[in-house]
Scaffold this active site. Structure first.
Site, PDB file in Angstrom:
ATOM      1  N   GLY A  46       0.802  -1.216   0.000  1.00  0.00           N
ATOM      2  CA  GLY A  46       0.000   0.000   0.000  1.00  0.00           C
ATOM      3  C   GLY A  46       0.834   1.265   0.000  1.00  0.00           C
ATOM      4  N   ALA A  47       1.918   1.266  -0.775  1.00  0.00           N
ATOM      5  CA  ALA A  47       2.863   2.387  -0.724  1.00  0.00           C
ATOM      6  C   ALA A  47       2.609   3.445  -1.786  1.00  0.00           C
ATOM      7  CB  ALA A  47       4.284   1.854  -0.857  1.00  0.00           C
ATOM      8  N   THR A  49       0.083   5.605  -1.684  1.00  0.00           N
ATOM      9  CA  THR A  49      -0.673   6.733  -1.147  1.00  0.00           C
ATOM     10  C   THR A  49      -0.483   6.813   0.364  1.00  0.00           C
ATOM     11  OG1 THR A  49      -2.885   7.775  -1.101  1.00  0.00           O
ATOM     12  CG2 THR A  49      -2.791   5.398  -0.753  1.00  0.00           C
ATOM     13  N   GLY A  50      -0.875   7.936   0.947  1.00  0.00           N
ATOM     14  CA  GLY A  50      -0.898   8.077   2.405  1.00  0.00           C
ATOM     15  C   GLY A  50       0.449   7.882   3.070  1.00  0.00           C
ATOM     16  N   TYR A 201     -13.323  -2.849  11.235  1.00  0.00           N
ATOM     17  CA  TYR A 201     -11.979  -2.284  11.120  1.00  0.00           C
ATOM     18  C   TYR A 201     -11.242  -2.415  12.452  1.00  0.00           C
ATOM     19  CZ  TYR A 201      -8.365   1.343  11.111  1.00  0.00           C
ATOM     20  OH  TYR A 201      -7.177   2.021  11.233  1.00  0.00           O
TER      21      TYR A 201
END
Length: 318
Positions: A46-47, A49-50, A201
């Protein structure tokens, strides 16, 4: 410098500071500037974004080889080129990874293992929140993506990490795990039951902490260390499915992606963290988690055993 992203201009120090919202946080820019990590291989999920993107940026500056394991090729490839341009580091590439598909996880791990003789740091960063659904294998969406996909990914890459010691595994969790009131593994093999997806979550973040606890026991003595962390309540894309008016208001009280990446960087790179394993971090410090379930060794083992059972059909590389 013209064209350099805003994240490039952040001021870092070695001591705790106060951000604009009055929140204490630690920074490690000075530490990073001293690092030369050429030849070290980092895998980050997940690199694109954010906080994952910021983490990738800072690690890329050290000269390390960087593998961005992301779901969207369309979104990830421009980030790869941006990082190369900003840092001058050409050892950055994209590998497709959809954590909502265990078959995709298996294929991603296989590709990385075929291409990289060494892996020194795995950062399980990707995650989603406040979304409803289920994975391809029928697991609740947040649990499947945030925990089970990363469980399989780590399991498949672990032997290579153990061959590349010293090595580290960083698991981005959340203090939201403290909000879990009921923990049942019976609830994870079904479509999201709540309207908001937030309870699920929180449950997935508790699973991250329990996974890290049990992982630490199983890798003890191997010179591979592991960490769970709370990045802060970050104004990142993880909240993208929250209705816009509420999202805008909520983000007014959140920290930046740059601040949110700091504890991940601390766990992945700092000398202090390298001497520890199996702990939970917040603001770059190891702290005790107060949730009783997060300290339940029997529950951690049960989750591990069930996770192994669930991923077993995909836990092969042939």
């Amino acid at each position: 410098m013209k064209g350099v992203p805003k994240m490039e201009k952040i001021a870092y120090n070695r001591t705790p500071e106060k951000n604009a919202k009055g929140m204490a946080y630690c920074t490690i820019r000075t530490f990073l500037m001293k690092q030369d990590l050429q030849g070290r291989v980092f895998v980050i999920t997940g690199a694109n974004t954010g906080i994952g993107k910021v983490t990738a940026l800072e690690i890329a500056k050290t000269g390390a080889t960087l593998i961005l394991a992301c779901r969207s090729e369309k979104k990830a490839l421009p980030v790869v080129e941006e990082l190369k341009q900003v840092t001058g580091n050409q050892e950055i590439r994209f590998v497709p990874l959809d954590l909502a598909s265990l078959e995709s996880v298996r294929k991603c791990a296989k590709q990385i293992l075929e291409e990289e003789p060494k892996i020194h740091v795995l950062i399980n960063n990707a995650g989603l929140a406040s979304m409803r659904g289920e994975t391809q294998e029928g697991f609740e969406l947040a649990f499947g993506v945030n925990h089970l996909g990363h469980f399989l990914f780590t399991k498949l890459l672990l032997p290579r990490l153990q061959e590349s010691t010293p090595a580290r595994i960083v698991n981005v969790a959340s203090r939201a795990h403290k909000r879990v009131k009921k923990y049942s593994l019976d609830d994870v093999q079904k479509y999201t039951q709540s309207t908001s997806g937030f309870p699920e979550y929180c449950l997935s973040k508790l699973a991250n902490v329990l996974f890290n606890n049990e992982l630490a026991k199983r890798i003890e003595g191997t010179d591979v260390t592991c960490y769970a962390l709370h990045p802060g309540v970050v104004a990142s894309d993880i909240w993208r499915r929250i209705p816009i008016p509420f999202r805008w208001i909520a983000k007014m009280f959140m920290i930046s992606n740059e601040e949110g990446a700091l504890t991940s960087l601390h766990c992945a790179l700092s000398e202090e963290a390298g001497k520890e394993s199996g702990l939970y971090y917040d603001k770059c410090k190891a702290i005790p988690t107060q949730h009783p379930a997060a300290k339940d060794d029997a529950l951690a083992k049960e989750l591990w055993d069930k996770s192994e059972e669930w991923v077993a059909p995909f836990a092969h590389l042939d």
